[in-house]
Design a protein around this motif. Structure first.
Motif, PDB file in Angstrom:
ATOM      1  N   ASN A   6       0.808  -1.200   0.000  1.00 60.54           N
ATOM      2  CA  ASN A   6       0.000   0.000   0.000  1.00 60.54           C
ATOM      3  C   ASN A   6       0.847   1.258   0.000  1.00 60.54           C
ATOM      4  OD1 ASN A   6      -2.394  -1.422   0.052  1.00 60.54           O
ATOM      5  ND2 ASN A   6      -2.291  -1.647   2.268  1.00 60.54           N
ATOM      6  N   TYR A 185       0.082  -1.914  10.922  1.00 62.87           N
ATOM      7  CA  TYR A 185      -1.128  -2.713  10.710  1.00 62.87           C
ATOM      8  C   TYR A 185      -1.790  -3.056  12.040  1.00 62.87           C
ATOM      9  CZ  TYR A 185       0.084  -3.404   5.804  1.00 62.87           C
ATOM     10  OH  TYR A 185       0.367  -3.215   4.485  1.00 62.87           O
TER      11      TYR A 185
ATOM     12  N   ALA B  89      -1.060   6.405   4.354  1.00 60.94           N
ATOM     13  CA  ALA B  89      -1.096   5.099   3.710  1.00 60.94           C
ATOM     14  C   ALA B  89      -2.389   4.409   4.119  1.00 60.94           C
ATOM     15  CB  ALA B  89       0.098   4.265   4.148  1.00 60.94           C
ATOM     16  N   PRO B  90      -3.069   3.762   3.174  1.00 64.08           N
ATOM     17  CA  PRO B  90      -4.351   3.136   3.535  1.00 64.08           C
ATOM     18  C   PRO B  90      -4.187   1.984   4.528  1.00 64.08           C
ATOM     19  CG  PRO B  90      -3.813   2.777   1.204  1.00 64.08           C
ATOM     20  CD  PRO B  90      -2.765   3.671   1.745  1.00 64.08           C
ATOM     21  N   LEU B  91      -3.008   1.311   4.509  1.00 60.04           N
ATOM     22  CA  LEU B  91      -2.743   0.198   5.430  1.00 60.04           C
ATOM     23  C   LEU B  91      -3.866  -0.819   5.447  1.00 60.04           C
ATOM     24  CD1 LEU B  91      -1.141   2.099   8.437  1.00 60.04           C
ATOM     25  CD2 LEU B  91       0.013   0.559   6.869  1.00 60.04           C
ATOM     26  N   LEU B  92      -4.384  -1.148   4.272  1.00 61.50           N
ATOM     27  CA  LEU B  92      -5.368  -2.228   4.194  1.00 61.50           C
ATOM     28  C   LEU B  92      -4.650  -3.530   4.491  1.00 61.50           C
ATOM     29  CD1 LEU B  92      -7.256  -1.158   0.959  1.00 61.50           C
ATOM     30  CD2 LEU B  92      -7.952  -0.807   3.332  1.00 61.50           C
ATOM     31  N   PHE B  93      -5.319  -4.415   5.244  1.00 62.56           N
ATOM     32  CA  PHE B  93      -4.684  -5.695   5.563  1.00 62.56           C
ATOM     33  C   PHE B  93      -4.494  -6.471   4.267  1.00 62.56           C
ATOM     34  CE2 PHE B  93      -7.377  -4.747   9.387  1.00 62.56           C
ATOM     35  CZ  PHE B  93      -6.325  -4.216  10.110  1.00 62.56           C
ATOM     36  N   PRO B  94      -3.231  -6.761   3.894  1.00 63.70           N
ATOM     37  CA  PRO B  94      -2.972  -7.311   2.559  1.00 63.70           C
ATOM     38  C   PRO B  94      -3.547  -8.713   2.351  1.00 63.70           C
ATOM     39  CG  PRO B  94      -0.960  -7.232   3.870  1.00 63.70           C
ATOM     40  CD  PRO B  94      -2.006  -6.523   4.658  1.00 63.70           C
ATOM     41  N   HIS B  95      -3.820  -9.429   3.471  1.00 61.58           N
ATOM     42  CA  HIS B  95      -4.302 -10.801   3.332  1.00 61.58           C
ATOM     43  C   HIS B  95      -5.823 -10.873   3.269  1.00 61.58           C
ATOM     44  CE1 HIS B  95      -3.945  -9.679   7.554  1.00 61.58           C
ATOM     45  NE2 HIS B  95      -4.925 -10.523   7.802  1.00 61.58           N
ATOM     46  N   ASP B 100     -13.611  -7.918   3.510  1.00 62.71           N
ATOM     47  CA  ASP B 100     -13.168  -8.337   4.845  1.00 62.71           C
ATOM     48  C   ASP B 100     -12.446  -7.211   5.570  1.00 62.71           C
ATOM     49  OD1 ASP B 100     -14.294 -10.736   4.413  1.00 62.71           O
ATOM     50  OD2 ASP B 100     -12.437 -11.800   3.930  1.00 62.71           O
ATOM     51  N   PRO B 137      -6.150  -5.957  -1.654  1.00 59.68           N
ATOM     52  CA  PRO B 137      -5.616  -4.575  -1.657  1.00 59.68           C
ATOM     53  C   PRO B 137      -4.597  -4.299  -2.762  1.00 59.68           C
ATOM     54  CG  PRO B 137      -5.810  -5.360   0.567  1.00 59.68           C
ATOM     55  CD  PRO B 137      -6.172  -6.530  -0.319  1.00 59.68           C
ATOM     56  N   ARG B 152     -13.493   1.395   5.803  1.00 57.02           N
ATOM     57  CA  ARG B 152     -13.175   0.525   6.939  1.00 57.02           C
ATOM     58  C   ARG B 152     -13.212   1.307   8.245  1.00 57.02           C
ATOM     59  NH1 ARG B 152      -7.257  -2.144   7.279  1.00 57.02           N
ATOM     60  NH2 ARG B 152      -6.713   0.061   7.330  1.00 57.02           N
TER      61      ARG B 152
END
Lengths: 286, 379
Positions: A6, A185, B89-95, B100, B137, B152
């Motif tokens: 990201n 995260y 940074a959006p920091l979306l959970f990559p998994h 979700d 993501p 989110r």
């Protein structure tokens, strides 16, 4: 690289390297002179295996490998290496997480302790285990008196010895991955209402998965090849503690063909393990 | 998670040599912009409010709930604050898939799978990312990822949303689109939610916030309604981000006496007492630039607010060229021109042959200048 996609584009310096690498790319940073020692290094690793292959009597291979002793050793090796790898995961993941977030002198001290089995000669590790859990060791004495259990020279001792030497591989791999990225995260997850345990299971663990896979592979391979600590702490009893490497060592004295066949088997297992799980570092630049 | 109410935060924290002391308040449904140069303590303030950092003193409350009270030893952990955070940074959970990710908040608070999915759907639709639900993501563009990250954050129904430069990492196309989206959801008048926006861009502050504070060196140096603060800046930082020129000095009748003794006449004086510390503010577009050798002609004309200067740098600025002006080498009498910016039409730059180092004469019409009371450090 681990999950920070990201943030892509944050570094402009990265763009120069971001160009697609293919067979037309010129490697500007590698002097030709390095190729000579590089080739020597490769030869040092590869040629002994070639030597082993040249000496192998392939026609007798099935017969040599299917002997009672070989089968016992193979089964014992796979069982104990699997069990010790499992133990490494169950104990090593929490240890890595705690270590990665431990700050200051305490963190440095803990890290040194965890790394010890990596630099210690395995024989010394085996001896140390013996004087902890042997009949003369303080914990071993206690176990003997209280529960009537003796650990040394049992299959459990093999698993313990393998866990002792293999654990650092897993912990280092995981801790490196954890420390390579910040806690952003996890922080986001917390602000979204996730309790620490939820953050651990739903964010930290999934992000650790690639490192866990490569760490587990290294860990299993190390456990499979364990010799010094095992022979010191568990002895070499056929079917009980004599794993493949110990069997190879035993056979090398009496039946060299058998020893070579078993060595070949270990090489094949190693290649399969690496090929199946392919640690991240083997993939090269994507 | 909780019906919000407004935010009241008093934060006192020391990090190394840096001390931040700030007092901020946001009414229910309001949005406050926090402006300030790098290292002014904006992010530290945000982290204290989000519960990600322990302040050394002060308190934070949201509506009726006390989130932090250092004196009483209260520190509610981040996951029980009902304070949402969206950063650069959006920091979306990559998994996790987009869906979700958006459902993460409700799930983490114990909602069932179906209920969480329903909430996620609603927010994805509101932010026009519903068709991306099954994407991961890494398949999203920067703008899409930031919209999903906003969905989110909001799906968790926070009583307060902390936005830390949410547009800074977006490109020229995605930025304005995201600003419009933010405007829509932040300004929907929901009294259950208030917002705090850290930004460098005065446009963000103008379009998204009703009030603004300016942090500098760990202290609040300006505060008030966004429009008023930006139109009449009292510190050079605020003037710069508002794209205005600012000259400091003391007020005189109908103008300002600069530090080096020059007098600028101004059309608007905002009721500043003569003799009080004051600033003269004017936009770069109203600064006229003449070739240096015409100085005599210019001064003889109607322009009273003139000064000799040299061109320090030129850079394109939309349809015009923005000149940065430095003081002339000859003497200090026109020191006030140092650091001014002037917008000159591209054709004029070519015609005058302007280049760095060149001597010029600048003039500012009195009609363009407003004089305001200066910030003196105790406001």
């Amino acid at each position: 690289m681990t999950g920070t996609g990201n943030n892509a584009g944050a570094t402009s310096a990265g763009s120069i390297r971001a160009g697609r690498t293919d067979d037309t790319t010129v490697a500007v940073g590698v002097p030709r002179l390095l190729r000579v020692p590089a080739a020597l290094a490769l030869a040092l690793v590869a040629l002994p295996i070639v030597g082993l292959l040249l000496r192998t009597e392939f026609t007798r291979l099935p017969e040599l490998l299917s002997s009672q002793a070989s089968l016992h050793a193979l089964r014992l090796s796979l069982t104990t290496a699997s069990l010790s790898t499992l133990a490494c995961i169950v104990l090593g993941v929490p240890l890595a997480v705690v270590l990665a977030r431990a700050a200051g002198n305490l963190g440095a001290l803990l890290r040194t302790i965890v790394l010890l089995p990596l630099v210690l000669p395995p024989v010394v590790g085996g001896l140390a285990l013996l004087y902890l859990l042997g009949v003369n060791g303080f914990l071993g004495y206690l176990l003997d008196v209280v529960a009537g259990a003796r650990v040394p020279f049992t299959t459990a001792a093999v698993v313990l010895a393998q866990t002792f030497v293999a654990m650092p591989f897993l912990v280092i791999s995981l801790e490196g991955s954890l420390r390579a990225r910040d806690e952003n995260y996890e922080r986001v997850a917390a602000t979204l209402g996730a309790r620490p345990w939820t953050v651990f299971t739903r964010v930290t663990c999934p992000l650790l998965l690639p490192a866990l896979v490569s760490g587990t592979v290294l860990c299993f391979a190390r456990a499979l090849g364990e010799f010094g600590a095992t022979i010191t702490f568990a002895g070499s009893l056929q079917g009980v503690t004599r794993t493949l490497p110990l069997e190879v060592y035993a056979q090398a004295e009496s039946d060299i063909d058998s020893a070579i066949a078993l060595s070949l088997l270990l090489i094949v297992i190693a290649i399969v393990v690496i090929g199946v799980a392919r640690p991240r570092s083997l993939r090269g630049r994507a | 998670m909780t019906p919000g109410g407004g935010l009241r935060a008093t934060v006192d924290i020391t990090r190394g040599d840096f001390r931040l002391r700030a007092d901020v308040g946001i009414p229910p449904g309001g949005v406050l912009a926090v402006l300030g140069p790098n290292g002014s303590g904006k992010s530290t303030l945000l982290e204290c409010i989000a519960g990600l950092r322990h302040p050394h003193g002060g308190s934070v409350s949201l509506g009726e709930r006390t989130l932090t009270d250092v004196a009483r030893g209260v520190h509610i952990p981040p996951h029980r604050r009902g304070v949402g955070v969206l950063g650069q940074a959006p920091l979306l959970f990559p998994h996790c898939t987009v869906q979700d990710n958006v459902a993460f908040g409700p799930r983490a608070r114990g909602a069932g799978r179906a209920a969480a999915r329903k909430v996620a759907r609603e927010w994805m639709e509101r932010l026009a990312v519903a068709e991306l639900a099954a994407h991961k993501p890494h398949q999203l563009s920067g703008g899409q990822a930031q919209r999903v990250a906003l969905a989110r954050t909001l799906a968790d129904e926070p009583g307060l949303v902390l936005l830390d430069e949410p547009l800074a990492a977006l490109d020229a196309d995605a930025g304005p689109a995201m600003r419009a989206v933010l405007g829509r959801v932040l300004r929907d008048g929901d009294p259950a939610r208030c917002g705090l926006l850290v930004t460098h861009d005065p446009l963000d502050a103008l379009t998204l916030a009703d009030s603004v504070i300016v942090l500098s060196g760990g202290a609040v140096v300006e505060q008030g309604a966004t429009r008023e603060v930006l139109a009449a800046p009292r510190t050079s930082f605020t003037a710069r981000i508002a794209g205005l020129n600012l000259v400091t000095g003391r007020a005189v009748a109908d103008g300002l006496r600069t530090v080096d003794g020059a007098v600028l006449s101004a059309a608007r004086c905002d009721g500043v007492r003569a003799g009080a510390p004051a600033v003269a503010v004017f936009p770069p577009g109203n600064v006229t630039v003449y070739p240096g050798h015409t100085a005599g002609v210019v001064r003889a004309g109607n322009h009273r607010n003139t000064g000799s200067a040299v061109v320090e740098s030129l850079e394109p600025h939309g349809p015009v060229v923005r000149l940065r002006i430095a003081a002339p080498r000859s003497g200090p009498e026109h020191g006030w021109v140092a650091g001014l910016t002037a917008d000159v039409a591209t054709a004029a730059v070519a015609e005058l042959g302007l280049e760095p180092g060149q001597e010029v004469e600048v003039a500012v019409p009195a009609e363009a200048i407003g004089v305001h009371e200066a910030f003196t450090g105790q406001s």
